[in-house]
Design an enzyme around this catalytic site. Structure first.
Site, PDB file in Angstrom:
ATOM      1  N   SER A   1      -4.020   3.997  -5.379  1.00 13.53           N
ATOM      2  CA  SER A   1      -5.077   4.452  -4.485  1.00 13.53           C
ATOM      3  C   SER A   1      -4.869   3.886  -3.075  1.00 13.53           C
ATOM      4  CB  SER A   1      -6.436   4.072  -5.084  1.00 13.53           C
ATOM      5  OG  SER A   1      -7.478   4.765  -4.463  1.00 13.53           O
TER       6      SER A   1
ATOM      7  N   ASP B   1      -7.743  13.851 -11.459  1.00 13.58           N
ATOM      8  CA  ASP B   1      -8.025  12.999 -10.296  1.00 13.58           C
ATOM      9  C   ASP B   1      -8.504  13.828  -9.108  1.00 13.58           C
ATOM     10  OD1 ASP B   1      -8.213  10.979  -8.452  1.00 13.58           O
ATOM     11  OD2 ASP B   1      -6.126  10.324  -8.607  1.00 13.58           O
TER      12      ASP B   1
ATOM     13  N   HIS C   1      -8.211   9.031 -12.099  1.00 14.36           N
ATOM     14  CA  HIS C   1      -7.628   8.273 -10.993  1.00 14.36           C
ATOM     15  C   HIS C   1      -6.787   7.069 -11.423  1.00 14.36           C
ATOM     16  CE1 HIS C   1      -7.194   7.132  -6.867  1.00 14.36           C
ATOM     17  NE2 HIS C   1      -7.933   6.044  -6.962  1.00 14.36           N
TER      18      HIS C   1
END
Length: 328
Positions: free
Chosen positions: A113, A266, A296
């Site tokens: 991320s 995601d 995610h």
């Protein structure tokens, strides 16, 4: 030779600031992996207690808790040092520490991320220090990702007749150019968790993540209480930089092998945008891998598949298991 097992929580001065990290390995002779956590400001080692990754079986792993985050968080950290440039400098300093400590010429770096944003920029800056880059929930063009997620959530909640979530989302007309600010992110995260498109595909609320932090045995009580403070501090300082970035133009080429692991569900960091970025990216080897049962966090949701990719592709310098393997 005997395998040397490592389990260590340490602090080092990194660019003038005391910063913490956890080192884990079942064999310190293995390659070294630096894990760059997400957020900004959300260290991820607490999640490994209940969702083991298996990374320590393949690598000597450094779970570094970045400036302004986790066990590194301090109220005295100057806001003016919370910049992308400083974070890149810190990452390189941690890399050099790991190279010295474990006697390596290069290491692997894995970014999740926000960590994928930081990872790409760091590898772009100093490719000679890294064997390969592994991105999870790969950031590429986050403003576009946020608009796609907003539209998807509105459609889903309208179809389900969830008027309460529709009203909350409509307060932030992101699809009409409204600012994607911190206030919106809390509503966004709640909606994503309800739909299984956020942190975890099978998670139900952000409370699950809070509980994992509170149960993590590697933190003291004070460190557990500091965790949300660091998350809020880092997010306020760095979020706009992530939102404004466009890697299609800023990082169209990386000089090391690139592997991106993306959950099919995601929307926190768009699957489709990440896929397009990898397709457009120039790299000596590149692979994009779809995790069909993840949102995610495929590193926690499908760790066995991740480790197979790391073992058979990444450590071998290949991309045979990828959706669209490419070697130059």
């Amino acid at each position: 030779m005997m395998k040397e097992i490592l389990q260590e929580k340490i602090y080092r001065e990194i660019n003038g600031l005391r910063q913490g990290m956890f080192l884990q390995s079942e064999d310190t002779g293995n390659p070294v992996l630096l894990f760059l956590h997400g957020g900004p400001g959300s260290p991820e080692i607490p999640f490994t207690q209940e969702n083991p990754t298996g990374l320590e079986k393949l690598f000597t792993v450094c779970w570094w808790e970045q400036r302004g985050s986790g066990i590194t968080y301090s109220r005295n950290t100057p806001k003016q040092t919370m910049t992308v440039e400083q974070m890149i400098s810190d990452t390189l300093a941690v890399t050099h520490y790991l190279l010295r400590r474990f006697g390596k010429e290069k290491i692997y770096v894995m970014g999740h991320s926000w960590g994928s944003f930081l990872g790409v920029l760091t590898v772009q800056r100093a490719p000679e220090l890294f064997h390969a880059y592994i991105g999870i929930g790969q950031v590429a063009r986050q403003a576009e990702s946020e608009r796609l997620a907003y539209s998807f959530m509105l459609r889903e909640f309208r179809a389900a007749g969830n008027k309460r979530m529709v009203r909350q989302l409509e307060k932030f007309p992101i699809d009409n150019g409204a600012k994607i600010d911190i206030k919106y992110l809390s509503v966004r995260s709640k909606g994503m968790m309800m739909l299984g498109i956020g942190v975890m595909h099978h998670g139900t609320s952000m409370l699950d993540c809070v509980k994992m932090v509170l149960r993590y045995k590697g933190y003291t009580l004070k460190e557990k209480l500091n965790y949300p403070l660091g998350n809020s501090f880092s997010l306020r300082c760095l979020w706009d930089c992530v939102l404004e970035s466009d890697f299609f133009t800023r990082a169209p080429l990386l000089a090391v092998p690139v592997y991106v692991l993306q959950g099919r569900f995601d929307y926190q960091v768009s699957y489709s945008v990440a896929q397009k970025y990898v397709q457009s990216l120039e790299a000596p080897v590149k692979g994009f891998y779809t995790f069909e049962n993840s949102a995610h966090s495929p590193c926690f949701e499908e760790p066995d598949k991740m480790c197979r990719i790391l073992r058979e592709d990444v450590l071998q310098g290949r991309a045979d298991l990828a959706d669209f393997p490419e070697t130059r």
